[in-house]
Design a protein around this motif. Sequence first.
Motif, mmCIF file in Angstrom:
data_model
loop_
_atom_site.group_PDB
_atom_site.id
_atom_site.type_symbol
_atom_site.label_atom_id
_atom_site.label_comp_id
_atom_site.label_asym_id
_atom_site.label_seq_id
_atom_site.Cartn_x
_atom_site.Cartn_y
_atom_site.Cartn_z
ATOM 1 N N THR A 292 0.757 -1.141 0.389
ATOM 2 C CA THR A 292 0.100 0.343 0.097
ATOM 3 C C THR A 292 1.193 1.583 -0.124
ATOM 4 O OG1 THR A 292 -1.565 1.612 1.127
ATOM 5 C CG2 THR A 292 0.073 -0.088 2.452
ATOM 6 N N ARG A 293 0.180 2.404 -0.929
ATOM 7 C CA ARG A 293 1.225 3.488 -0.181
ATOM 8 C C ARG A 293 -0.247 3.434 0.953
ATOM 9 N NH1 ARG A 293 -2.332 4.837 -4.907
ATOM 10 N NH2 ARG A 293 -4.349 6.738 -4.327
ATOM 11 N N PRO A 294 0.504 5.052 1.862
ATOM 12 C CA PRO A 294 0.456 5.601 2.895
ATOM 13 C C PRO A 294 -1.411 5.664 2.510
ATOM 14 C CG PRO A 294 2.590 7.015 2.951
ATOM 15 C CD PRO A 294 2.156 5.722 1.150
ATOM 16 N N THR A 295 -1.917 5.554 3.703
ATOM 17 C CA THR A 295 -3.959 5.964 3.452
ATOM 18 C C THR A 295 -4.441 5.876 4.575
ATOM 19 O OG1 THR A 295 -5.366 4.369 2.619
ATOM 20 C CG2 THR A 295 -3.527 3.442 3.483
ATOM 21 N N PRO A 296 -5.207 6.779 5.173
ATOM 22 C CA PRO A 296 -6.084 6.963 5.980
ATOM 23 C C PRO A 296 -6.189 5.754 6.515
ATOM 24 C CG PRO A 296 -7.086 8.110 4.105
ATOM 25 C CD PRO A 296 -5.676 7.965 3.730
ATOM 26 N N ASN A 297 -6.916 5.134 5.367
ATOM 27 C CA ASN A 297 -8.110 3.606 5.745
ATOM 28 C C ASN A 297 -6.730 2.353 6.712
ATOM 29 O OD1 ASN A 297 -10.285 4.343 4.529
ATOM 30 N ND2 ASN A 297 -9.004 2.796 2.533
ATOM 31 N N LEU A 298 -5.448 2.055 6.704
ATOM 32 C CA LEU A 298 -4.843 1.483 7.265
ATOM 33 C C LEU A 298 -4.684 1.946 8.399
ATOM 34 C CD1 LEU A 298 -3.059 -0.739 7.535
ATOM 35 C CD2 LEU A 298 -0.775 0.962 6.956
ATOM 36 N N VAL A 299 -4.120 3.428 8.955
ATOM 37 C CA VAL A 299 -4.663 3.710 10.370
ATOM 38 C C VAL A 299 -5.909 4.333 11.086
ATOM 39 C CG1 VAL A 299 -3.632 6.138 11.609
ATOM 40 C CG2 VAL A 299 -2.545 6.219 9.353
ATOM 41 N N GLU A 300 -6.728 3.559 10.601
ATOM 42 C CA GLU A 300 -8.234 3.347 11.120
ATOM 43 C C GLU A 300 -7.434 2.200 11.698
ATOM 44 O OE1 GLU A 300 -12.221 4.075 11.246
ATOM 45 O OE2 GLU A 300 -11.467 4.477 9.187
ATOM 46 N N LEU A 301 -7.222 0.721 10.904
ATOM 47 C CA LEU A 301 -7.456 -0.228 11.077
ATOM 48 C C LEU A 301 -5.922 -0.606 12.320
ATOM 49 C CD1 LEU A 301 -8.502 -3.515 10.369
ATOM 50 C CD2 LEU A 301 -6.244 -3.012 8.873
ATOM 51 N N ALA A 302 -4.946 -0.244 11.689
ATOM 52 C CA ALA A 302 -4.244 -0.194 12.762
ATOM 53 C C ALA A 302 -3.666 0.457 14.082
ATOM 54 C CB ALA A 302 -2.763 -0.433 12.059
ATOM 55 N N ARG A 303 -5.139 1.454 14.663
ATOM 56 C CA ARG A 303 -4.836 2.477 15.771
ATOM 57 C C ARG A 303 -4.150 1.385 16.574
ATOM 58 N NH1 ARG A 303 -4.373 7.456 15.400
ATOM 59 N NH2 ARG A 303 -5.952 7.439 14.012
ATOM 60 N N ASP A 304 -3.541 1.861 17.669
ATOM 61 C CA ASP A 304 -2.769 1.272 18.807
ATOM 62 C C ASP A 304 -2.389 -0.109 18.850
ATOM 63 O OD1 ASP A 304 -2.774 3.781 19.589
ATOM 64 O OD2 ASP A 304 -5.227 3.776 20.915
ATOM 65 N N LEU A 335 10.015 4.335 2.054
ATOM 66 C CA LEU A 335 11.343 4.155 3.312
ATOM 67 C C LEU A 335 11.047 5.749 4.199
ATOM 68 C CD1 LEU A 335 13.162 2.587 5.064
ATOM 69 C CD2 LEU A 335 15.102 3.677 4.644
ATOM 70 N N SER A 336 11.097 6.942 3.658
ATOM 71 C CA SER A 336 11.180 7.857 4.436
ATOM 72 C C SER A 336 9.691 8.255 4.856
ATOM 73 C CB SER A 336 11.159 8.800 3.174
ATOM 74 O OG SER A 336 10.825 8.928 2.097
ATOM 75 N N GLN A 337 8.756 7.666 4.312
ATOM 76 C CA GLN A 337 7.685 7.483 5.196
ATOM 77 C C GLN A 337 7.011 6.480 6.185
ATOM 78 O OE1 GLN A 337 5.730 6.566 0.873
ATOM 79 N NE2 GLN A 337 5.239 9.002 1.084
ATOM 80 N N VAL A 338 7.208 5.773 6.295
ATOM 81 C CA VAL A 338 6.703 4.048 6.730
ATOM 82 C C VAL A 338 7.035 4.537 8.450
ATOM 83 C CG1 VAL A 338 7.335 2.286 7.935
ATOM 84 C CG2 VAL A 338 7.587 2.847 4.940
ATOM 85 N N GLY A 339 7.611 5.562 8.676
ATOM 86 C CA GLY A 339 8.058 5.922 10.660
ATOM 87 C C GLY A 339 6.677 7.296 10.933
ATOM 88 N N GLY A 340 6.001 7.573 10.306
ATOM 89 C CA GLY A 340 5.970 8.958 9.757
ATOM 90 C C GLY A 340 3.992 8.401 10.062
ATOM 91 N N VAL A 341 3.840 6.745 8.874
ATOM 92 C CA VAL A 341 2.961 5.971 9.359
ATOM 93 C C VAL A 341 2.271 6.060 10.402
ATOM 94 C CG1 VAL A 341 1.663 4.017 7.966
ATOM 95 C CG2 VAL A 341 2.335 5.884 6.851
ATOM 96 N N ALA A 342 3.693 5.088 11.018
ATOM 97 C CA ALA A 342 3.929 4.230 12.622
ATOM 98 C C ALA A 342 3.666 5.057 13.376
ATOM 99 C CB ALA A 342 5.236 3.047 12.268
ATOM 100 N N GLN A 343 4.094 6.151 13.356
ATOM 101 C CA GLN A 343 4.066 7.151 14.186
ATOM 102 C C GLN A 343 2.703 7.363 14.383
ATOM 103 O OE1 GLN A 343 6.500 8.257 16.374
ATOM 104 N NE2 GLN A 343 5.303 9.347 17.814
ATOM 105 N N ARG A 344 1.465 7.961 13.317
ATOM 106 C CA ARG A 344 0.354 8.330 13.383
ATOM 107 C C ARG A 344 -0.689 7.247 14.199
ATOM 108 N NH1 ARG A 344 2.484 10.839 8.504
ATOM 109 N NH2 ARG A 344 1.437 8.427 7.046
ATOM 110 N N ILE A 345 -0.339 6.477 13.972
ATOM 111 C CA ILE A 345 -0.960 5.023 13.569
ATOM 112 C C ILE A 345 -1.078 4.758 15.295
ATOM 113 C CG2 ILE A 345 -0.889 2.251 14.182
ATOM 114 C CD1 ILE A 345 -0.756 2.440 11.106
ATOM 115 N N GLY A 346 0.237 4.998 16.248
ATOM 116 C CA GLY A 346 0.324 4.766 17.360
ATOM 117 C C GLY A 346 0.884 2.782 17.845
ATOM 118 N N ALA A 347 1.666 2.979 16.565
ATOM 119 C CA ALA A 347 1.803 1.060 16.825
ATOM 120 C C ALA A 347 3.548 1.834 17.691
ATOM 121 C CB ALA A 347 2.858 0.928 15.825
#
Length: 395
Positions: A292-304, A335-347
Amino acid sequence: MCDCGSPGEENSGQVQATGEGRPGHAERRRWGRREVLRTSALGGGVLGAALASPPALASPAVGGVNDARAAHSDPARRRGLELVLLGTGAGPLIDPQRAGTSSALIVDGRVYLVDAGLGAARQFGLAGLDRSALRHMFITHLHSDHLMSYYDFFLTAADARDPVTVHGPGSAGALPFEERGSTPGTVDPRNPTPGLKQHTEDCHAAFAYSTNVFMRDIALADPRDLADVHEIGLPDVGASAHDPAPRTRPFPVMEDDRVKVTATLVPHGPLFPSLAFRFDTEHGSVTFSGDTRPTPNLVELARDTDLLVHEAMGDSSMEGPGILARHMRRSHTALSQVGGVAQRIGARRLVLSHIGEKHDRPIDAARWTRTVKRTYDGPVTTGQDLMRFTVSAKS
Protein backbone atom coordinates in the motif's frame (compact mmCIF):
# COMPACT_ATOMS: atom_id res chain seq x y z
CA MET A 1 19.58 -16.81 12.35
CA CYS A 2 18.48 -13.25 12.77
CA ASP A 3 21.01 -10.58 13.62
CA CYS A 4 19.60 -9.11 16.78
CA GLY A 5 22.52 -6.77 17.19
CA SER A 6 21.22 -4.39 14.55
CA PRO A 7 20.25 -0.90 15.70
CA GLY A 8 16.72 -0.63 16.95
CA GLU A 9 16.44 -4.35 17.68
CA GLU A 10 16.33 -6.07 21.07
CA ASN A 11 17.44 -9.56 21.95
CA SER A 12 15.83 -10.95 25.07
CA GLY A 13 16.05 -14.69 24.70
CA GLN A 14 15.32 -17.47 22.30
CA VAL A 15 12.12 -19.15 21.33
CA GLN A 16 11.25 -21.78 18.80
CA ALA A 17 7.71 -22.13 17.51
CA THR A 18 6.31 -25.55 16.81
CA GLY A 19 2.89 -26.59 15.70
CA GLU A 20 -0.15 -27.75 17.55
CA GLY A 21 -1.15 -31.38 17.12
CA ARG A 22 -4.73 -32.03 16.22
CA PRO A 23 -6.74 -35.16 15.67
CA GLY A 24 -7.76 -36.09 12.14
CA HIS A 25 -11.34 -36.51 11.10
CA ALA A 26 -10.96 -38.46 7.86
CA GLU A 27 -10.15 -42.14 7.98
CA ARG A 28 -10.07 -42.29 4.19
CA ARG A 29 -6.62 -43.43 2.95
CA ARG A 30 -5.08 -42.65 6.34
CA TRP A 31 -3.34 -45.96 7.03
CA GLY A 32 -2.01 -46.35 3.52
CA ARG A 33 -0.66 -42.83 3.34
CA ARG A 34 1.09 -43.06 6.70
CA GLU A 35 2.69 -46.40 5.86
CA VAL A 36 3.93 -45.17 2.50
CA LEU A 37 5.37 -42.00 3.99
CA ARG A 38 7.42 -43.96 6.51
CA THR A 39 9.38 -45.52 3.66
CA SER A 40 9.06 -42.86 0.95
CA ALA A 41 11.30 -39.93 0.21
CA LEU A 42 8.20 -37.78 0.49
CA GLY A 43 8.12 -38.56 4.19
CA GLY A 44 10.98 -36.12 4.67
CA GLY A 45 9.38 -33.35 2.62
CA VAL A 46 9.21 -29.74 3.73
CA LEU A 47 5.70 -30.09 5.10
CA GLY A 48 5.78 -33.76 5.96
CA ALA A 49 4.53 -35.00 9.29
CA ALA A 50 8.00 -35.10 10.84
CA LEU A 51 10.06 -31.94 10.36
CA ALA A 52 13.56 -31.69 11.69
CA SER A 53 13.70 -28.91 14.28
CA PRO A 54 16.07 -26.08 13.32
CA PRO A 55 18.17 -24.23 15.87
CA ALA A 56 16.20 -21.79 17.99
CA LEU A 57 16.22 -18.30 16.53
CA ALA A 58 16.81 -15.19 18.59
CA SER A 59 13.56 -13.33 19.09
CA PRO A 60 13.24 -9.60 19.63
CA ALA A 61 10.58 -9.16 22.30
CA VAL A 62 7.61 -6.86 21.79
CA GLY A 63 6.24 -5.57 25.06
CA GLY A 64 7.10 -8.83 26.79
CA VAL A 65 9.92 -11.21 27.71
CA ASN A 66 10.71 -14.33 25.73
CA ASP A 67 11.01 -17.59 27.62
CA ALA A 68 13.56 -20.03 26.23
CA ARG A 69 11.71 -22.88 27.93
CA ALA A 70 8.87 -22.37 25.46
CA ALA A 71 11.04 -23.98 22.80
CA HIS A 72 10.82 -27.28 24.67
CA SER A 73 7.21 -27.13 25.82
CA ASP A 74 4.32 -29.07 24.35
CA PRO A 75 3.33 -26.88 21.36
CA ALA A 76 -0.31 -27.90 21.70
CA ARG A 77 -0.37 -26.43 25.22
CA ARG A 78 1.93 -23.44 24.74
CA ARG A 79 0.24 -20.06 25.11
CA GLY A 80 1.20 -16.71 23.67
CA LEU A 81 1.50 -14.75 20.45
CA GLU A 82 4.52 -14.99 18.16
CA LEU A 83 5.33 -13.59 14.73
CA VAL A 84 7.69 -15.37 12.33
CA LEU A 85 8.86 -13.54 9.21
CA LEU A 86 9.08 -16.42 6.76
CA GLY A 87 10.08 -14.22 3.84
CA THR A 88 10.70 -10.48 3.66
CA GLY A 89 11.43 -9.78 0.00
CA ALA A 90 9.39 -7.74 -2.47
CA GLY A 91 8.75 -9.16 -5.92
CA PRO A 92 8.08 -10.33 -8.49
CA LEU A 93 11.79 -10.41 -9.34
CA ILE A 94 13.89 -12.85 -7.30
CA ASP A 95 15.88 -11.35 -4.43
CA PRO A 96 18.85 -13.67 -3.75
CA GLN A 97 19.00 -12.36 -0.17
CA ARG A 98 15.34 -12.90 0.75
CA ALA A 99 12.47 -15.28 0.23
CA GLY A 100 9.16 -13.89 -1.00
CA THR A 101 6.87 -12.09 1.39
CA SER A 102 5.12 -14.35 3.91
CA SER A 103 4.53 -14.27 7.65
CA ALA A 104 3.21 -16.70 10.25
CA LEU A 105 1.38 -15.75 13.42
CA ILE A 106 1.37 -18.41 16.12
CA VAL A 107 -1.47 -17.97 18.62
CA ASP A 108 -1.49 -20.48 21.47
CA GLY A 109 0.17 -23.02 19.18
CA ARG A 110 -2.12 -22.47 16.20
CA VAL A 111 -0.61 -21.06 12.98
CA TYR A 112 -2.18 -18.32 10.85
CA LEU A 113 -0.33 -17.61 7.60
CA VAL A 114 -0.34 -14.20 5.88
CA ASP A 115 0.63 -14.32 2.18
CA ALA A 116 2.70 -16.99 0.47
CA GLY A 117 5.43 -15.47 -1.66
CA LEU A 118 8.22 -17.35 -3.38
CA GLY A 119 9.64 -20.08 -1.14
CA ALA A 120 7.04 -19.69 1.63
CA ALA A 121 6.40 -23.41 2.01
CA ARG A 122 10.11 -24.15 2.35
CA GLN A 123 10.53 -21.29 4.83
CA PHE A 124 7.60 -22.69 6.82
CA GLY A 125 9.56 -25.91 7.18
CA LEU A 126 12.85 -24.17 7.97
CA ALA A 127 11.10 -22.28 10.76
CA GLY A 128 10.13 -25.60 12.34
CA LEU A 129 6.41 -24.96 11.93
CA ASP A 130 4.02 -27.91 11.90
CA ARG A 131 1.65 -28.21 8.95
CA SER A 132 -0.98 -29.79 11.22
CA ALA A 133 -1.13 -26.52 13.21
CA LEU A 134 -1.89 -24.42 10.13
CA ARG A 135 -5.60 -23.58 10.34
CA HIS A 136 -6.07 -20.36 8.34
CA MET A 137 -4.31 -18.57 5.48
CA PHE A 138 -4.85 -14.93 4.53
CA ILE A 139 -3.92 -13.47 1.15
CA THR A 140 -3.67 -9.68 1.01
CA HIS A 141 -3.99 -9.42 -2.78
CA LEU A 142 -3.54 -11.42 -5.94
CA HIS A 143 -0.21 -10.16 -7.25
CA SER A 144 2.03 -13.12 -8.03
CA ASP A 145 4.70 -12.26 -5.46
CA HIS A 146 2.13 -12.88 -2.70
CA LEU A 147 0.85 -16.10 -4.27
CA MET A 148 3.82 -17.88 -5.85
CA SER A 149 3.99 -20.56 -3.14
CA TYR A 150 0.33 -20.55 -2.13
CA TYR A 151 -0.51 -23.83 -3.82
CA ASP A 152 2.75 -25.41 -2.60
CA PHE A 153 1.13 -25.71 0.82
CA PHE A 154 -1.36 -28.16 -0.67
CA LEU A 155 0.96 -29.95 -3.11
CA THR A 156 3.43 -30.71 -0.31
CA ALA A 157 0.93 -31.54 2.44
CA ALA A 158 1.97 -35.17 2.32
CA ASP A 159 0.24 -36.38 5.48
CA ALA A 160 -2.38 -33.65 5.93
CA ARG A 161 -5.87 -34.59 7.04
CA ASP A 162 -7.78 -31.42 7.87
CA PRO A 163 -8.45 -28.55 5.45
CA VAL A 164 -6.95 -25.10 5.76
CA THR A 165 -9.43 -22.23 5.52
CA VAL A 166 -8.11 -19.67 3.04
CA HIS A 167 -9.33 -16.06 3.15
CA GLY A 168 -8.57 -13.75 0.26
CA PRO A 169 -9.82 -11.47 -2.50
CA GLY A 170 -12.52 -12.28 -4.98
CA SER A 171 -12.49 -11.21 -8.60
CA ALA A 172 -11.69 -7.60 -9.49
CA GLY A 173 -14.51 -7.74 -12.02
CA ALA A 174 -12.65 -5.69 -14.61
CA LEU A 175 -9.12 -4.98 -15.76
CA PRO A 176 -7.59 -1.58 -15.01
CA PHE A 177 -7.13 1.02 -17.68
CA GLU A 178 -3.90 0.76 -19.66
CA GLU A 179 -1.00 2.87 -18.49
CA ARG A 180 0.77 5.26 -20.85
CA GLY A 181 3.59 3.39 -22.53
CA SER A 182 2.19 -0.07 -21.86
CA THR A 183 1.30 -2.47 -24.66
CA PRO A 184 -0.63 -5.24 -22.93
CA GLY A 185 -2.18 -8.36 -24.27
CA THR A 186 -4.81 -10.22 -22.28
CA VAL A 187 -4.11 -13.62 -20.78
CA ASP A 188 -7.19 -15.87 -20.74
CA PRO A 189 -9.62 -13.30 -22.13
CA ARG A 190 -12.55 -15.55 -21.19
CA ASN A 191 -11.71 -15.02 -17.49
CA PRO A 192 -9.02 -12.34 -17.15
CA THR A 193 -9.67 -11.47 -13.48
CA PRO A 194 -10.03 -14.71 -11.50
CA GLY A 195 -10.49 -14.39 -7.75
CA LEU A 196 -8.79 -16.62 -5.20
CA LYS A 197 -11.36 -19.40 -5.47
CA GLN A 198 -11.00 -19.69 -9.24
CA HIS A 199 -7.23 -19.38 -8.91
CA THR A 200 -7.26 -22.38 -6.59
CA GLU A 201 -9.46 -24.38 -8.96
CA ASP A 202 -7.09 -23.54 -11.81
CA CYS A 203 -4.14 -24.80 -9.74
CA HIS A 204 -6.01 -28.03 -9.04
CA ALA A 205 -6.46 -28.44 -12.78
CA ALA A 206 -2.89 -27.48 -13.69
CA PHE A 207 -1.45 -30.17 -11.41
CA ALA A 208 -4.18 -32.73 -12.11
CA TYR A 209 -1.96 -35.37 -13.70
CA SER A 210 0.70 -35.30 -10.99
CA THR A 211 -1.92 -35.30 -8.25
CA ASN A 212 -3.96 -38.10 -9.81
CA VAL A 213 -0.89 -40.30 -10.10
CA PHE A 214 0.31 -39.60 -6.56
CA MET A 215 -3.14 -40.32 -5.11
CA ARG A 216 -3.09 -43.72 -6.81
CA ASP A 217 0.59 -44.51 -6.33
CA ILE A 218 1.30 -43.41 -2.74
CA ALA A 219 -2.16 -42.54 -1.36
CA LEU A 220 -1.37 -38.81 -1.32
CA ALA A 221 -4.07 -36.54 0.07
CA ASP A 222 -6.41 -34.98 -2.47
CA PRO A 223 -5.53 -31.24 -2.47
CA ARG A 224 -9.16 -30.40 -3.25
CA ASP A 225 -9.95 -31.62 0.27
CA LEU A 226 -7.26 -29.42 1.86
CA ALA A 227 -8.12 -25.89 0.64
CA ASP A 228 -11.39 -24.41 1.88
CA VAL A 229 -11.39 -21.04 0.09
CA HIS A 230 -13.49 -18.11 1.33
CA GLU A 231 -13.45 -14.97 -0.79
CA ILE A 232 -13.71 -11.92 1.46
CA GLY A 233 -16.86 -9.85 1.04
CA LEU A 234 -16.25 -6.12 0.80
CA PRO A 235 -18.33 -3.36 2.38
CA ASP A 236 -20.47 -1.23 0.09
CA VAL A 237 -18.20 1.81 -0.21
CA GLY A 238 -18.17 2.11 -4.00
CA ALA A 239 -14.84 0.33 -4.45
CA SER A 240 -14.04 -1.08 -7.87
CA ALA A 241 -11.16 -1.83 -10.21
CA HIS A 242 -11.23 1.87 -11.14
CA ASP A 243 -11.55 3.17 -7.53
CA PRO A 244 -9.76 0.46 -5.52
CA ALA A 245 -9.59 1.97 -2.03
CA PRO A 246 -12.07 4.70 -1.14
CA ARG A 247 -12.38 5.62 2.52
CA THR A 248 -13.28 2.37 4.27
CA ARG A 249 -13.91 1.52 7.89
CA PRO A 250 -12.43 -1.75 9.20
CA PHE A 251 -14.67 -4.73 8.53
CA PRO A 252 -14.70 -8.29 9.94
CA VAL A 253 -13.07 -11.23 8.16
CA MET A 254 -13.21 -14.10 10.64
CA GLU A 255 -13.12 -14.93 14.35
CA ASP A 256 -12.36 -18.11 16.26
CA ASP A 257 -11.49 -18.98 19.84
CA ARG A 258 -8.00 -17.47 19.54
CA VAL A 259 -8.13 -14.52 17.15
CA LYS A 260 -10.37 -11.87 15.65
CA VAL A 261 -9.36 -10.69 12.17
CA THR A 262 -10.46 -7.41 10.60
CA ALA A 263 -9.46 -5.82 7.30
CA THR A 264 -9.58 -2.68 5.25
CA LEU A 265 -9.02 -1.73 1.62
CA VAL A 266 -5.65 -0.17 0.84
CA PRO A 267 -4.47 1.54 -2.36
CA HIS A 268 -2.02 -0.59 -4.32
CA GLY A 269 -2.02 1.01 -7.74
CA PRO A 270 -4.72 -0.40 -10.01
CA LEU A 271 -4.89 -3.80 -8.32
CA PHE A 272 -8.24 -4.55 -6.68
CA PRO A 273 -8.98 -5.55 -4.04
CA SER A 274 -5.86 -5.11 -1.93
CA LEU A 275 -6.25 -5.65 1.81
CA ALA A 276 -4.55 -4.97 5.12
CA PHE A 277 -5.28 -7.34 8.01
CA ARG A 278 -5.38 -6.83 11.79
CA PHE A 279 -5.22 -9.77 14.22
CA ASP A 280 -6.45 -9.18 17.77
CA THR A 281 -5.80 -11.78 20.46
CA GLU A 282 -5.89 -11.84 24.25
CA HIS A 283 -2.09 -11.55 24.13
CA GLY A 284 -1.88 -8.52 21.85
CA SER A 285 -2.48 -7.30 18.32
CA VAL A 286 -0.54 -7.51 15.05
CA THR A 287 -1.39 -5.57 11.88
CA PHE A 288 -0.10 -6.30 8.37
CA SER A 289 -0.16 -3.38 5.95
CA GLY A 290 -0.11 -5.50 2.83
CA ASP A 291 1.16 -3.59 -0.20
CA THR A 292 0.00 0.00 0.00
CA ARG A 293 0.90 3.63 -0.32
CA PRO A 294 0.12 5.71 2.80
CA THR A 295 -3.62 5.75 3.46
CA PRO A 296 -5.96 6.79 6.28
CA ASN A 297 -7.69 3.40 5.91
CA LEU A 298 -4.62 1.66 7.35
CA VAL A 299 -4.25 4.24 10.14
CA GLU A 300 -7.81 3.56 11.26
CA LEU A 301 -7.43 -0.23 11.08
CA ALA A 302 -4.09 -0.37 12.89
CA ARG A 303 -4.68 2.27 15.58
CA ASP A 304 -2.62 1.46 18.72
CA THR A 305 -1.59 -1.97 17.42
CA ASP A 306 1.11 -3.71 19.43
CA LEU A 307 3.09 -4.68 16.33
CA LEU A 308 2.85 -3.18 12.85
CA VAL A 309 4.36 -5.18 9.97
CA HIS A 310 4.67 -2.64 7.18
CA GLU A 311 6.03 -2.80 3.65
CA ALA A 312 8.94 -0.51 2.76
CA MET A 313 10.57 0.34 -0.55
CA GLY A 314 13.81 2.26 -0.94
CA ASP A 315 13.25 5.90 -1.86
CA SER A 316 15.41 5.50 -4.95
CA SER A 317 12.82 3.13 -6.40
CA MET A 318 10.27 5.95 -6.38
CA GLU A 319 12.43 8.36 -8.35
CA GLY A 320 12.29 9.04 -12.05
CA PRO A 321 9.72 9.60 -14.79
CA GLY A 322 9.36 6.03 -16.08
CA ILE A 323 6.36 3.73 -15.88
CA LEU A 324 7.93 1.62 -13.13
CA ALA A 325 8.66 4.62 -10.90
CA ARG A 326 5.09 5.82 -11.39
CA HIS A 327 3.86 2.40 -10.33
CA MET A 328 6.02 2.49 -7.21
CA ARG A 329 4.74 5.91 -6.14
CA ARG A 330 1.10 4.88 -6.62
CA SER A 331 1.47 1.43 -5.07
CA HIS A 332 4.01 1.45 -2.25
CA THR A 333 5.28 3.29 0.80
CA ALA A 334 8.76 4.78 0.63
CA LEU A 335 11.17 4.03 3.45
CA SER A 336 11.19 7.72 4.41
CA GLN A 337 7.37 7.61 4.83
CA VAL A 338 7.01 4.47 6.94
CA GLY A 339 8.01 6.01 10.26
CA GLY A 340 5.42 8.75 9.94
CA VAL A 341 2.72 6.17 9.21
CA ALA A 342 3.65 4.12 12.29
CA GLN A 343 3.75 7.28 14.43
CA ARG A 344 0.23 8.31 13.34
CA ILE A 345 -1.02 4.81 14.08
CA GLY A 346 0.54 4.79 17.54
CA ALA A 347 2.07 1.37 16.90
CA ARG A 348 4.08 0.05 19.85
CA ARG A 349 6.61 -1.54 17.53
CA LEU A 350 7.36 -1.45 13.81
CA VAL A 351 8.79 -4.29 11.72
CA LEU A 352 9.67 -3.68 8.07
CA SER A 353 8.93 -6.43 5.57
CA HIS A 354 8.20 -6.72 1.83
CA ILE A 355 11.50 -4.88 1.44
CA GLY A 356 13.00 -3.74 -1.83
CA GLU A 357 15.56 -1.35 -3.30
CA LYS A 358 15.97 -0.07 -6.84
CA HIS A 359 19.43 -1.50 -7.18
CA ASP A 360 20.46 -5.14 -6.88
CA ARG A 361 22.30 -4.92 -3.58
CA PRO A 362 21.70 -6.14 -0.01
CA ILE A 363 19.64 -3.90 2.23
CA ASP A 364 21.66 -1.86 4.71
CA ALA A 365 19.51 -2.70 7.74
CA ALA A 366 21.21 -0.20 10.05
CA ARG A 367 20.67 2.65 7.59
CA TRP A 368 17.06 1.66 7.00
CA THR A 369 16.39 1.57 10.73
CA ARG A 370 18.00 4.99 11.25
CA THR A 371 15.88 6.45 8.46
CA VAL A 372 12.64 5.24 10.03
CA LYS A 373 13.65 6.40 13.51
CA ARG A 374 13.74 10.00 12.29
CA THR A 375 9.93 10.07 12.25
CA TYR A 376 8.96 7.23 14.62
CA ASP A 377 9.86 7.07 18.30
CA GLY A 378 9.16 3.38 18.92
CA PRO A 379 11.43 0.37 18.40
CA VAL A 380 12.09 -0.55 14.76
CA THR A 381 13.35 -3.74 13.16
CA THR A 382 14.32 -4.04 9.52
CA GLY A 383 13.10 -7.56 8.93
CA GLN A 384 15.16 -10.50 7.78
CA ASP A 385 13.93 -13.94 6.83
CA LEU A 386 13.11 -16.23 9.79
CA MET A 387 13.21 -13.50 12.41
CA ARG A 388 10.81 -14.19 15.30
CA PHE A 389 9.06 -11.87 17.72
CA THR A 390 6.97 -12.49 20.81
CA VAL A 391 4.13 -10.01 21.20
CA SER A 392 2.26 -8.88 24.30
CA ALA A 393 -0.32 -6.19 24.88
CA LYS A 394 0.09 -3.15 27.08
CA SER A 395 -0.05 -3.91 30.76
